[in-house]
Write a protein that holds these residues in place. Structure first.
Motif, PDB file in Angstrom:
ATOM      1  N   GLU A  15     -17.635 -10.848   0.976  1.00  0.00           N
ATOM      2  CA  GLU A  15     -16.628 -10.550   0.418  1.00  0.00           C
ATOM      3  C   GLU A  15     -16.415  -8.987   0.041  1.00  0.00           C
ATOM      4  OE1 GLU A  15     -18.237 -13.274  -2.395  1.00  0.00           O
ATOM      5  OE2 GLU A  15     -19.404 -11.770  -1.063  1.00  0.00           O
ATOM      6  N   TYR A  16     -15.277  -8.273  -0.129  1.00  0.00           N
ATOM      7  CA  TYR A  16     -14.995  -6.698  -0.314  1.00  0.00           C
ATOM      8  C   TYR A  16     -15.081  -6.132   1.058  1.00  0.00           C
ATOM      9  CZ  TYR A  16     -14.649  -6.661  -5.198  1.00  0.00           C
ATOM     10  OH  TYR A  16     -14.080  -6.952  -6.391  1.00  0.00           O
ATOM     11  N   VAL A  19     -12.319  -6.989   4.028  1.00  0.00           N
ATOM     12  CA  VAL A  19     -10.982  -6.338   4.122  1.00  0.00           C
ATOM     13  C   VAL A  19     -10.946  -5.319   5.193  1.00  0.00           C
ATOM     14  CG1 VAL A  19     -10.546  -6.850   1.953  1.00  0.00           C
ATOM     15  CG2 VAL A  19     -11.573  -4.575   2.272  1.00  0.00           C
ATOM     16  N   GLU A  20     -11.974  -4.911   5.616  1.00  0.00           N
ATOM     17  CA  GLU A  20     -12.193  -3.945   6.679  1.00  0.00           C
ATOM     18  C   GLU A  20     -12.011  -4.707   8.124  1.00  0.00           C
ATOM     19  OE1 GLU A  20     -11.728  -0.897   6.092  1.00  0.00           O
ATOM     20  OE2 GLU A  20     -12.121  -0.920   3.958  1.00  0.00           O
ATOM     21  N   ARG A 158      -3.000  -6.350   1.983  1.00  0.00           N
ATOM     22  CA  ARG A 158      -4.349  -6.080   2.044  1.00  0.00           C
ATOM     23  C   ARG A 158      -5.313  -7.328   2.179  1.00  0.00           C
ATOM     24  NH1 ARG A 158      -4.752  -1.393  -2.597  1.00  0.00           N
ATOM     25  NH2 ARG A 158      -3.754   0.224  -1.512  1.00  0.00           N
ATOM     26  N   ALA A 159      -4.663  -8.499   2.121  1.00  0.00           N
ATOM     27  CA  ALA A 159      -5.260  -9.830   2.165  1.00  0.00           C
ATOM     28  C   ALA A 159      -6.108  -9.781   3.265  1.00  0.00           C
ATOM     29  CB  ALA A 159      -4.533 -10.748   1.935  1.00  0.00           C
ATOM     30  N   SER A 160      -7.295 -10.073   3.231  1.00  0.00           N
ATOM     31  CA  SER A 160      -8.203 -10.323   4.465  1.00  0.00           C
ATOM     32  C   SER A 160      -7.959 -11.528   5.301  1.00  0.00           C
ATOM     33  CB  SER A 160      -9.708 -10.355   3.972  1.00  0.00           C
ATOM     34  OG  SER A 160     -10.197 -11.743   3.569  1.00  0.00           O
ATOM     35  N   THR A 230      -6.678  -8.807  -6.076  1.00  0.00           N
ATOM     36  CA  THR A 230      -5.923  -7.933  -5.759  1.00  0.00           C
ATOM     37  C   THR A 230      -6.149  -6.673  -6.447  1.00  0.00           C
ATOM     38  OG1 THR A 230      -4.081  -9.319  -4.896  1.00  0.00           O
ATOM     39  CG2 THR A 230      -3.573  -6.980  -5.272  1.00  0.00           C
ATOM     40  N   VAL A 233     -10.108  -5.389  -5.714  1.00  0.00           N
ATOM     41  CA  VAL A 233     -10.001  -4.969  -4.336  1.00  0.00           C
ATOM     42  C   VAL A 233      -9.368  -3.723  -4.290  1.00  0.00           C
ATOM     43  CG1 VAL A 233      -9.541  -5.081  -1.845  1.00  0.00           C
ATOM     44  CG2 VAL A 233     -10.188  -7.018  -3.152  1.00  0.00           C
ATOM     45  N   ARG A 237     -11.120  -0.032  -2.999  1.00  0.00           N
ATOM     46  CA  ARG A 237     -10.632   0.851  -1.986  1.00  0.00           C
ATOM     47  C   ARG A 237     -10.303   2.234  -2.637  1.00  0.00           C
ATOM     48  NH1 ARG A 237      -8.837  -1.484   2.668  1.00  0.00           N
ATOM     49  NH2 ARG A 237      -7.103   0.092   2.766  1.00  0.00           N
TER      50      ARG A 237
END
Length: 359
Positions: A15-16, A19-20, A158-160, A230, A233, A237
């Motif tokens: 997690e985290y 998102v990339e 931005r949701a993965s 949200t 994260v 960021r």
């Protein structure tokens, strides 16, 4: 009446970082689900859900899309999904119809409190699946995920999409995300069907099933404190610095080790990877000044580690759930008693078996 179920999820690792684009993670789908039921509507469409109140949301069609009957509503993910499916339906030359959508959830407790099991993703996936059947779109499992992600990034850019993948494919999953900024830009320029057909637009996206561990038992604890993924994260960021690249590399190494441990049945390697993943989240929280591992989550994890297992916050942390792996012969009753003494609730959940293929 058409019915479609989509399951909740929990992050195991990654997690985290996920998102990339292209960064791997491991998730599980849970045996608690959201069910979407669709029937023919007349004159207008409607959405019913106890979670959103007693009155249904009704909608009609306008020249530029769907028209709602009131300004303020909590149905963002559902309506974004309906709108996107309507566009795809029109592109495929399928005649429009109104429908009544009814949503039921097993992802909350009796009082309606959320466990942090991915209800927004599950309702999106369930809605895509139900409308796919209603209109006869003929979407593959993989394309149902793609449609769900395109709808989701209209609400949460931005949701993965990891939670959507777990809800779609089930089981234990290794997942990495496409570039959602690219997809969002394409949604403003091109048809939905052309985006689904464009392999380059989905660069970085990968999903594959992993074998479930045989010598380890999965435990889930809920701290009773809701958390906003949200917001958390967003904090990370905004505070990324030179150490973030090192965090991404270390996160991938943890996911790779966990993946290898699951594939080879190496329980020690899997436990070690989970412990390192916990440490990474602790360090990340310290570096950005955000409490990813709350005191109650720390207690949850410490109790498990004292019993010879490994545990960590699941997802964004800040509350909600912790996930643990313990040797299959562990005395879990002692763990549950210690959790209960600290107001941590053991959730009786299991992994939902994988569904179909990820390809």
């Amino acid at each position: 009446m058409i019915e479609f179920r989509a399951h909740g999820k929990l992050f195991v690792a990654g997690e985290y970082a996920v998102v990339e684009p292209g960064q791997p993670s491991v998730l599980i789908a849970l045996d608690r689900a959201i069910t979407a039921r669709v029937s023919e509507g007349h004159g207008a469409g409607s959405v019913h859900s106890e979670e959103y109140g007693n009155l249904p949301l009704t909608w009609t069609r306008a020249e530029d899309g769907l028209a709602l009957d009131r300004e303020h509503h909590p149905y963002d993910y559902v309506m974004a999904t309906i709108d996107l499916v309507e566009k795809l339906r029109a592109e495929l030359g399928i005649a429009p119809r109104f429908h009544d959508l009814r949503i039921e959830s097993q992802l909350d407790d009796a009082s309606g409190r959320k466990f942090g099991l991915g209800s927004s993703a599950a309702v999106t996936v369930a809605t895509v699946g139900a409308l796919d059947r209603f209109y006869g779109l003929g979407l593959s499992q993989r394309r149902r995920f793609m449609v769900a992600l395109l709808a989701t990034i209209r609400v949460a850019p931005r949701a993965s999409g990891g939670d959507l993948a777990a809800s779609t494919f089930g089981g234990w999953l290794r997942y990495s995300a496409p570039d959602r900024e690219v997809l969002a830009g394409l949604l403003d320029e091109r048809s939905v069907s052309s985006i689904l057909d464009d392999d380059e637009a989905w660069a970085g996206f990968d999903v594959e099933h992993l074998p479930a561990p045989t010598d380890l038992r999965l435990l889930v604890g809920w701290t009773g404190s809701p958390a906003s993924t949200t917001k958390l994260v967003g904090v990370v960021r905004r505070h990324r610095d030179g150490d973030y690249a090192a965090f991404l590399d270390a996160s991938q190494a943890c996911v790779d080790d966990l993946t290898t441990g699951l594939r080879t049945g190496d329980a020690d390697r899997a436990l070690g990877a989970l412990r390192r993943a916990r440490g990474l989240l602790q360090d990340l929280g310290t570096s950005v000044g955000s409490q990813i591992e709350t005191p109650r989550l720390a207690t949850l994890c410490d109790v498990v580690e004292a019993a010879g297992g490994a545990a960590k916050p699941s997802g964004a942390g800040g509350g909600d759930c912790g996930i643990a792996l313990v040797p299959a012969d562990s005395d879990t009753a002692d763990i549950f008693r210690a959790w209960e003494a600290h107001d941590i609730r053991h959730l009786s959940v299991a992994v939902q078996p994988e569904e179909g293929t990820t390809r």
